[in-house]
Design a protein around this motif. Sequence first.
Motif, PDB file in Angstrom:
ATOM      1  N   LEU A 123      94.407 -11.439  34.256  1.00  0.00           N
ATOM      2  CA  LEU A 123      94.021 -10.150  34.823  1.00  0.00           C
ATOM      3  C   LEU A 123      92.695  -9.640  34.274  1.00  0.00           C
ATOM      4  O   LEU A 123      91.888  -9.066  35.017  1.00  0.00           O
ATOM      5  CB  LEU A 123      95.129  -9.120  34.563  1.00  0.00           C
ATOM      6  CG  LEU A 123      95.022  -7.815  35.335  1.00  0.00           C
ATOM      7  CD1 LEU A 123      94.985  -8.068  36.831  1.00  0.00           C
ATOM      8  CD2 LEU A 123      96.194  -6.899  34.993  1.00  0.00           C
ATOM      9  N   GLY A 124      92.449  -9.843  32.980  1.00  0.00           N
ATOM     10  CA  GLY A 124      91.180  -9.410  32.406  1.00  0.00           C
ATOM     11  C   GLY A 124      89.997 -10.108  33.058  1.00  0.00           C
ATOM     12  O   GLY A 124      89.000  -9.469  33.422  1.00  0.00           O
ATOM     13  N   GLN A 125      90.108 -11.417  33.231  1.00  0.00           N
ATOM     14  CA  GLN A 125      89.039 -12.182  33.853  1.00  0.00           C
ATOM     15  C   GLN A 125      88.885 -11.813  35.329  1.00  0.00           C
ATOM     16  O   GLN A 125      87.770 -11.759  35.849  1.00  0.00           O
ATOM     17  CB  GLN A 125      89.338 -13.669  33.714  1.00  0.00           C
ATOM     18  CG  GLN A 125      88.130 -14.568  33.816  1.00  0.00           C
ATOM     19  CD  GLN A 125      88.460 -16.005  33.439  1.00  0.00           C
ATOM     20  OE1 GLN A 125      89.595 -16.452  33.587  1.00  0.00           O
ATOM     21  NE2 GLN A 125      87.484 -16.734  32.954  1.00  0.00           N
ATOM     22  N   MET A 126      89.997 -11.538  36.001  1.00  0.00           N
ATOM     23  CA  MET A 126      89.950 -11.157  37.408  1.00  0.00           C
ATOM     24  C   MET A 126      89.227  -9.828  37.594  1.00  0.00           C
ATOM     25  O   MET A 126      88.403  -9.677  38.502  1.00  0.00           O
ATOM     26  CB  MET A 126      91.369 -11.078  37.975  1.00  0.00           C
ATOM     27  CG  MET A 126      92.079 -12.416  38.060  1.00  0.00           C
ATOM     28  SD  MET A 126      93.838 -12.269  38.487  1.00  0.00           S
ATOM     29  CE  MET A 126      93.710 -11.744  40.191  1.00  0.00           C
ATOM     30  N   SER A 127      89.537  -8.866  36.741  1.00  0.00           N
ATOM     31  CA  SER A 127      88.907  -7.553  36.865  1.00  0.00           C
ATOM     32  C   SER A 127      87.423  -7.616  36.514  1.00  0.00           C
ATOM     33  O   SER A 127      86.593  -6.966  37.157  1.00  0.00           O
ATOM     34  CB  SER A 127      89.618  -6.536  35.971  1.00  0.00           C
ATOM     35  OG  SER A 127      89.571  -6.928  34.610  1.00  0.00           O
ATOM     36  N   GLN A 128      87.057  -8.412  35.514  1.00  0.00           N
ATOM     37  CA  GLN A 128      85.654  -8.549  35.146  1.00  0.00           C
ATOM     38  C   GLN A 128      84.853  -9.248  36.239  1.00  0.00           C
ATOM     39  O   GLN A 128      83.681  -8.931  36.465  1.00  0.00           O
ATOM     40  CB  GLN A 128      85.533  -9.313  33.830  1.00  0.00           C
ATOM     41  CG  GLN A 128      86.016  -8.529  32.623  1.00  0.00           C
ATOM     42  CD  GLN A 128      86.018  -9.346  31.354  1.00  0.00           C
ATOM     43  OE1 GLN A 128      85.767 -10.554  31.371  1.00  0.00           O
ATOM     44  NE2 GLN A 128      86.327  -8.697  30.236  1.00  0.00           N
ATOM     45  N   ALA A 129      85.491 -10.185  36.945  1.00  0.00           N
ATOM     46  CA  ALA A 129      84.782 -10.921  37.984  1.00  0.00           C
ATOM     47  C   ALA A 129      84.336 -10.018  39.120  1.00  0.00           C
ATOM     48  O   ALA A 129      83.281 -10.255  39.735  1.00  0.00           O
ATOM     49  CB  ALA A 129      85.673 -12.042  38.529  1.00  0.00           C
ATOM     50  N   ILE A 130      85.112  -8.969  39.409  1.00  0.00           N
ATOM     51  CA  ILE A 130      84.731  -8.091  40.514  1.00  0.00           C
ATOM     52  C   ILE A 130      84.064  -6.805  40.032  1.00  0.00           C
ATOM     53  O   ILE A 130      83.879  -5.864  40.809  1.00  0.00           O
ATOM     54  CB  ILE A 130      85.941  -7.746  41.402  1.00  0.00           C
ATOM     55  CG1 ILE A 130      87.038  -7.056  40.609  1.00  0.00           C
ATOM     56  CG2 ILE A 130      86.474  -8.989  42.074  1.00  0.00           C
ATOM     57  CD1 ILE A 130      88.215  -6.622  41.475  1.00  0.00           C
ATOM     58  N   GLY A 131      83.680  -6.776  38.735  1.00  0.00           N
ATOM     59  CA  GLY A 131      82.808  -5.709  38.267  1.00  0.00           C
ATOM     60  C   GLY A 131      83.425  -4.637  37.406  1.00  0.00           C
ATOM     61  O   GLY A 131      82.730  -3.690  37.020  1.00  0.00           O
ATOM     62  N   TYR A 132      84.717  -4.728  37.071  1.00  0.00           N
ATOM     63  CA  TYR A 132      85.332  -3.741  36.184  1.00  0.00           C
ATOM     64  C   TYR A 132      85.041  -4.112  34.731  1.00  0.00           C
ATOM     65  O   TYR A 132      85.246  -5.249  34.322  1.00  0.00           O
ATOM     66  CB  TYR A 132      86.839  -3.671  36.406  1.00  0.00           C
ATOM     67  CG  TYR A 132      87.239  -3.042  37.716  1.00  0.00           C
ATOM     68  CD1 TYR A 132      87.294  -1.656  37.859  1.00  0.00           C
ATOM     69  CD2 TYR A 132      87.561  -3.835  38.809  1.00  0.00           C
ATOM     70  CE1 TYR A 132      87.666  -1.077  39.069  1.00  0.00           C
ATOM     71  CE2 TYR A 132      87.933  -3.255  40.020  1.00  0.00           C
ATOM     72  CZ  TYR A 132      87.976  -1.892  40.138  1.00  0.00           C
ATOM     73  OH  TYR A 132      88.341  -1.314  41.333  1.00  0.00           O
ATOM     74  N   LYS A 133      84.597  -3.135  33.957  1.00  0.00           N
ATOM     75  CA  LYS A 133      84.263  -3.394  32.567  1.00  0.00           C
ATOM     76  C   LYS A 133      85.462  -3.179  31.637  1.00  0.00           C
ATOM     77  O   LYS A 133      85.585  -3.836  30.607  1.00  0.00           O
ATOM     78  CB  LYS A 133      83.105  -2.496  32.129  1.00  0.00           C
ATOM     79  CG  LYS A 133      81.795  -2.812  32.861  1.00  0.00           C
ATOM     80  CD  LYS A 133      80.669  -1.935  32.358  1.00  0.00           C
ATOM     81  CE  LYS A 133      79.362  -2.275  33.077  1.00  0.00           C
ATOM     82  NZ  LYS A 133      78.226  -1.434  32.622  1.00  0.00           N
TER      83      LYS A 133
END
Length: 238
Positions: free
Chosen positions: A30-40
């Motif tokens: 989930l961390g990598q998924m959120s970072q991939a679409i721009g969430y810090k």
Amino acid sequence: MQALVKADFWLIWLSLLLGSGSGLTVIDNLGQMSQAIGYKNAHIFVSLVSIWNFLGRVGGGYFSEIIVRERTYPRHIALAVAQIVMAAGHFLFAMAWPGTMYIASLLVGLGYGAHWAIVPAAVSELFGVKHFGAMYNFLILANPAGSLIFSELIVSNLYEHEAEKQASQHQMSALLSPRLLRDTGFLADDALKCEGPACFFFSSLIMSVFCAVAAGLSLLVVQRTRQVYPRLYSSVRT
């Protein structure tokens, strides 16, 4: 051993593998998924999924008890509903529309948590409690097995493929060296980094399809055990 030769037991195991395995894969990535679409702040989604996971366990158990005690329907109807909810969550992860990360985390967290309230109760009803500990510990092997299949064979490979494609495109367009790519963020810690919704698009769609298949398997269990629950709970209902 009597349970291991029953088709119902393996249908439940396979349904659990597809449903809970895909849910655990999301939690792990989930961390990598959120970072991939721009969430810090990726930790926000991890915390949210943990909360929804807990509520899914409570809600799934409560909902399934209503089904079996008031309607004498097979408990796996509740599991099929939870897996359809998870399929919708995976689909929203794939689409990556603005704000859908929160909704997808809610749906996947609730559905994943519901598995661990519904499946143990259903197994005790269908196969008894004399060797429940052995059966339960065998069943939960489906969770890491599903995560291994989804994480290693599907999510990781598709992520790396998309990351390599992005790195190649940037290298060709800007004539950058691998060292400079690493400095600009396309390579991090000697590992390829993927950015954008495409990183988890196909893998999330695949998990959505498999959750729909898991719901179909649960409905098959419902069909096969529909005569059992009226005998178990008819006296409770009256």
